[in-house]
Design an enzyme around this catalytic site. Structure first.
Site, PDB file in Angstrom:
ATOM      1  N   ILE A  10       0.827  -1.207   0.000  1.00 41.42           N
ATOM      2  CA  ILE A  10       0.000   0.000   0.000  1.00 41.42           C
ATOM      3  C   ILE A  10       0.862   1.258   0.000  1.00 41.42           C
ATOM      4  O   ILE A  10       0.637   2.189  -0.775  1.00 41.42           O
ATOM      5  CB  ILE A  10      -0.946   0.012   1.220  1.00 41.42           C
ATOM      6  CG1 ILE A  10      -1.820  -1.252   1.228  1.00 41.42           C
ATOM      7  CG2 ILE A  10      -1.799   1.265   1.211  1.00 41.42           C
ATOM      8  CD1 ILE A  10      -2.653  -1.449  -0.022  1.00 41.42           C
ATOM      9  N   ASP A  29      11.362   3.143   4.908  1.00 38.34           N
ATOM     10  CA  ASP A  29      11.096   1.781   5.367  1.00 38.34           C
ATOM     11  C   ASP A  29      12.316   1.293   6.151  1.00 38.34           C
ATOM     12  O   ASP A  29      13.453   1.602   5.776  1.00 38.34           O
ATOM     13  CB  ASP A  29      10.813   0.849   4.184  1.00 38.34           C
ATOM     14  CG  ASP A  29      10.084  -0.418   4.597  1.00 38.34           C
ATOM     15  OD1 ASP A  29       8.891  -0.546   4.269  1.00 38.34           O
ATOM     16  OD2 ASP A  29      10.695  -1.264   5.278  1.00 38.34           O
ATOM     17  N   ARG A 149      -8.133   1.824  -0.045  1.00 35.94           N
ATOM     18  CA  ARG A 149      -9.233   1.028  -0.603  1.00 35.94           C
ATOM     19  C   ARG A 149      -8.811   0.415  -1.928  1.00 35.94           C
ATOM     20  O   ARG A 149      -9.538   0.501  -2.902  1.00 35.94           O
ATOM     21  CB  ARG A 149     -10.453   1.917  -0.843  1.00 35.94           C
ATOM     22  CG  ARG A 149     -11.286   2.226   0.383  1.00 35.94           C
ATOM     23  CD  ARG A 149     -12.344   3.245   0.011  1.00 35.94           C
ATOM     24  NE  ARG A 149     -13.462   3.282   0.940  1.00 35.94           N
ATOM     25  CZ  ARG A 149     -14.433   4.170   0.895  1.00 35.94           C
ATOM     26  NH1 ARG A 149     -14.424   5.100  -0.036  1.00 35.94           N
ATOM     27  NH2 ARG A 149     -15.426   4.134   1.753  1.00 35.94           N
ATOM     28  N   LYS A 201     -13.999   1.404   6.890  1.00 33.60           N
ATOM     29  CA  LYS A 201     -13.076   0.528   6.157  1.00 33.60           C
ATOM     30  C   LYS A 201     -13.246  -0.929   6.592  1.00 33.60           C
ATOM     31  O   LYS A 201     -13.322  -1.836   5.751  1.00 33.60           O
ATOM     32  CB  LYS A 201     -11.624   0.970   6.375  1.00 33.60           C
ATOM     33  CG  LYS A 201     -10.585   0.017   5.805  1.00 33.60           C
ATOM     34  CD  LYS A 201     -10.746  -0.174   4.292  1.00 33.60           C
ATOM     35  CE  LYS A 201      -9.897  -1.323   3.772  1.00 33.60           C
ATOM     36  NZ  LYS A 201      -8.471  -1.105   3.853  1.00 33.60           N
ATOM     37  N   ARG A 208     -18.036  -7.894   2.465  1.00 34.10           N
ATOM     38  CA  ARG A 208     -17.592  -8.820   1.421  1.00 34.10           C
ATOM     39  C   ARG A 208     -17.324 -10.208   2.000  1.00 34.10           C
ATOM     40  O   ARG A 208     -17.659 -11.226   1.380  1.00 34.10           O
ATOM     41  CB  ARG A 208     -16.347  -8.265   0.738  1.00 34.10           C
ATOM     42  CG  ARG A 208     -16.606  -6.961  -0.005  1.00 34.10           C
ATOM     43  CD  ARG A 208     -15.337  -6.341  -0.530  1.00 34.10           C
ATOM     44  NE  ARG A 208     -14.733  -7.191  -1.565  1.00 34.10           N
ATOM     45  CZ  ARG A 208     -13.463  -7.151  -1.912  1.00 34.10           C
ATOM     46  NH1 ARG A 208     -12.643  -6.318  -1.297  1.00 34.10           N
ATOM     47  NH2 ARG A 208     -13.015  -7.936  -2.868  1.00 34.10           N
ATOM     48  N   HIS A 239     -32.418 -12.995 -10.618  1.00 37.56           N
ATOM     49  CA  HIS A 239     -33.353 -12.148  -9.886  1.00 37.56           C
ATOM     50  C   HIS A 239     -32.732 -10.752  -9.774  1.00 37.56           C
ATOM     51  O   HIS A 239     -31.540 -10.615  -9.476  1.00 37.56           O
ATOM     52  CB  HIS A 239     -33.605 -12.727  -8.489  1.00 37.56           C
ATOM     53  CG  HIS A 239     -34.711 -12.055  -7.737  1.00 37.56           C
ATOM     54  ND1 HIS A 239     -34.587 -10.778  -7.221  1.00 37.56           N
ATOM     55  CD2 HIS A 239     -35.960 -12.481  -7.417  1.00 37.56           C
ATOM     56  CE1 HIS A 239     -35.705 -10.455  -6.613  1.00 37.56           C
ATOM     57  NE2 HIS A 239     -36.560 -11.468  -6.718  1.00 37.56           N
ATOM     58  N   GLY A 252      -8.080 -15.110   1.056  1.00 36.57           N
ATOM     59  CA  GLY A 252      -6.730 -14.688   1.403  1.00 36.57           C
ATOM     60  C   GLY A 252      -6.576 -13.195   1.304  1.00 36.57           C
ATOM     61  O   GLY A 252      -7.545 -12.440   1.244  1.00 36.57           O
ATOM     62  N   CYS A 255      -6.884  -8.149   3.699  1.00 31.00           N
ATOM     63  CA  CYS A 255      -8.055  -7.333   3.999  1.00 31.00           C
ATOM     64  C   CYS A 255      -9.242  -8.189   4.428  1.00 31.00           C
ATOM     65  O   CYS A 255      -9.603  -8.229   5.597  1.00 31.00           O
ATOM     66  CB  CYS A 255      -8.418  -6.478   2.780  1.00 31.00           C
ATOM     67  SG  CYS A 255      -7.221  -5.188   2.407  1.00 31.00           S
ATOM     68  N   TYR A 314      -2.983 -15.468  -3.368  1.00 31.33           N
ATOM     69  CA  TYR A 314      -4.340 -15.476  -2.830  1.00 31.33           C
ATOM     70  C   TYR A 314      -5.384 -15.100  -3.872  1.00 31.33           C
ATOM     71  O   TYR A 314      -6.579 -15.318  -3.679  1.00 31.33           O
ATOM     72  CB  TYR A 314      -4.445 -14.568  -1.608  1.00 31.33           C
ATOM     73  CG  TYR A 314      -4.778 -13.125  -1.885  1.00 31.33           C
ATOM     74  CD1 TYR A 314      -6.098 -12.681  -1.936  1.00 31.33           C
ATOM     75  CD2 TYR A 314      -3.779 -12.182  -2.077  1.00 31.33           C
ATOM     76  CE1 TYR A 314      -6.409 -11.358  -2.188  1.00 31.33           C
ATOM     77  CE2 TYR A 314      -4.081 -10.853  -2.316  1.00 31.33           C
ATOM     78  CZ  TYR A 314      -5.397 -10.447  -2.373  1.00 31.33           C
ATOM     79  OH  TYR A 314      -5.687  -9.131  -2.615  1.00 31.33           O
ATOM     80  N   LYS A 315      -4.944 -14.514  -5.013  1.00 29.14           N
ATOM     81  CA  LYS A 315      -5.868 -14.194  -6.089  1.00 29.14           C
ATOM     82  C   LYS A 315      -5.121 -14.266  -7.406  1.00 29.14           C
ATOM     83  O   LYS A 315      -3.903 -14.411  -7.440  1.00 29.14           O
ATOM     84  CB  LYS A 315      -6.522 -12.826  -5.895  1.00 29.14           C
ATOM     85  CG  LYS A 315      -5.589 -11.657  -6.062  1.00 29.14           C
ATOM     86  CD  LYS A 315      -6.285 -10.343  -5.734  1.00 29.14           C
ATOM     87  CE  LYS A 315      -7.401  -9.987  -6.666  1.00 29.14           C
ATOM     88  NZ  LYS A 315      -6.936  -9.486  -7.979  1.00 29.14           N
TER      89      LYS A 315
END
Length: 406
Positions: A10, A29, A149, A201, A208, A239, A252, A255, A314-315
């Site tokens: 992020i 960092d 987001r 948030k 979800r 519908h 995963g 978030c 995870y995606k």
């Protein structure tokens, strides 16, 4: 100048986006290797459009350091894990970052917490740190919460176009921070109070998670009585007021799989639906493992080492493995003492688990049963290579013979 603290999934895109839109930015960092990589002109993770954004930010003058800067605006974007036993947020990284900011910041500085936190976290953990350092909040230090987001795989687009929420003690300060984000954000930006921003948030991701849990529970019901969950969902979604999501092998990322637990940890007596939903989602990797055993028994397969999991992230089409269902399944496999599953993911170049392959053809040649855990474009474009295999498709992307579903 803005000092962005934390250059992960992020913080880095946020810093790059601001810099490329005319804001003077220094990214900080504690990870020396990460900072060295960025200063060498290389990004630290794969993301659509990130390399181009990085080049624009470098041309605009962004710099990276392990040192906190003496400036007027800080954006804290560090991880916020949760305690898996208590389900409460672990705010240690945020607290540590704010402490370090207090050591160098000027009076009148604004500290923006961008990390996702549970409602009340800033009151409980952040304000005391500032006050203990002798600063008066609202006079010496201004405190703001601006939760991100964005989702891996579409970060650059969503940074530009998603709506945002700014929570502030002082509306005038909130408006100033709004203008900072408006340097690049084309969506609507709402200014509210800090606790409301914290809650919205977490609620977004909880909504979800609960809807995914409904789809996953429906998949279990349909499996129990041998019904086609995908056909049922397709018909129901005709519908006009129904929009059921698709079931999957688990949830995963950092978030949806984490944030709802913040509410469960803080309000255990009031989050019955949320808590049960999270348990359902967390149970899906075990459910997939059970399906593997069922299919092996039905097909007469006895060697678990001839079973392969396609996908570690995870995606689809990202290299983010945080809380991935595949990693959860592999942990479950260890508990079941059924060690030996083979694994392959085109986005994970380094070995991170046992029996990991780095070539699709070599992976497929080594297995008889392929479990599609992630719907990367690569596998969608090479489904014909699965024609001689038994397939357990947890993503509903394969229509070949010998294909099973969750």
């Amino acid at each position: 100048m803005v000092n962005v603290i934390g250059l992960g999934y992020i913080g880095l895109p946020t810093a790059l986006m601001m810099a490329s839109h005319g804001v003077e930015v220094v990214g900080t960092d504690y990870n020396e290797e990460l900072v060295a990589t960025l200063n060498a002109g290389k990004t630290t993770f794969k993301e659509k459009g990130l390399d181009e954004l990085f080049a624009d930010a470098l041309n605009a003058g962004i710099t990276f350091s392990t040192e906190y800067q003496k400036t007027d605006v800080y954006i804290v974007s560090v991880p916020t894990p949760y305690d898996k036993f208590s389900k409460k947020i672990d705010a240690c990284y945020v607290v540590s970052a704010v402490k370090s900011v207090m050591e160098v910041c000027r009076k009148g500085a604004t500290v923006v917490i961008e990390s996702t936190v549970s409602p009340g976290t800033i009151d409980k953990f952040v304000r005391p740190v500032i006050e203990k350092n002798g600063f008066e909040i609202g006079e010496d230090i201004h405190l703001v919460h601006a939760p991100e987001r964005i989702i891996p795989g579409n970060m650059v687009h969503e940074l530009l176009h998603n709506n945002r929420t700014i929570g502030a003690d002082n509306k005038a300060i909130g408006e100033k921070v709004k203008q900072l984000y408006a340097s690049f954000c084309q969506g609507s930006i709402v200014v509210t109070d800090i606790r409301t921003a914290e809650m919205t948030k977490v609620v977004e991701n909880t909504f979800r998670a609960v809807n995914i849990a409904f789809a996953n529970e429906l998949a279990k019901i349909c499996r129990h009585d041998d019904m086609d969950v995908y056909e049922i969902i397709k018909i129901c979604n005709m519908h006009p007021r129904v929009n059921i999501l698709q079931p999957g092998p688990g949830v995963g990322g950092h978030c949806i799989s984490v944030d709802p637990w913040f509410l469960v940890g803080d309000y255990p007596a009031l989050t019955k639906v949320i808590g049960e939903s999270m348990k359902i989602n967390d149970s899906m990797p075990d459910f997939v493992l059970e399906r593997i055993y069922e299919i092996m028994k039905e097909k007469g397969l006895t060697d678990i080492t001839r079973v392969g999991l396609y996908g570690l992230t995870y995606k689809e089409n990202v290299d983010d493995m945080r809380e991935s269902p595949t990693l959860q399944l592999l942990e479950s496999q260890e508990r079941h003492l059924a060690v030996g599953l083979k694994v392959y993911d085109p986005f994970i170049e380094k070995d991170v688990v046992k029996n990991q392959y780095h070539d699709l053809d070599a992976f497929l040649n080594a297995v008889d049963l392929v479990v599609i855990m992630v719907g990367h474009n690569e596998i969608k474009e090479n489904l014909e290579k699965l024609s001689s295999k038994i397939v357990l498709d947890t993503r509903n992307i394969c229509d070949l013979p010998h294909t099973y579903f969750i």
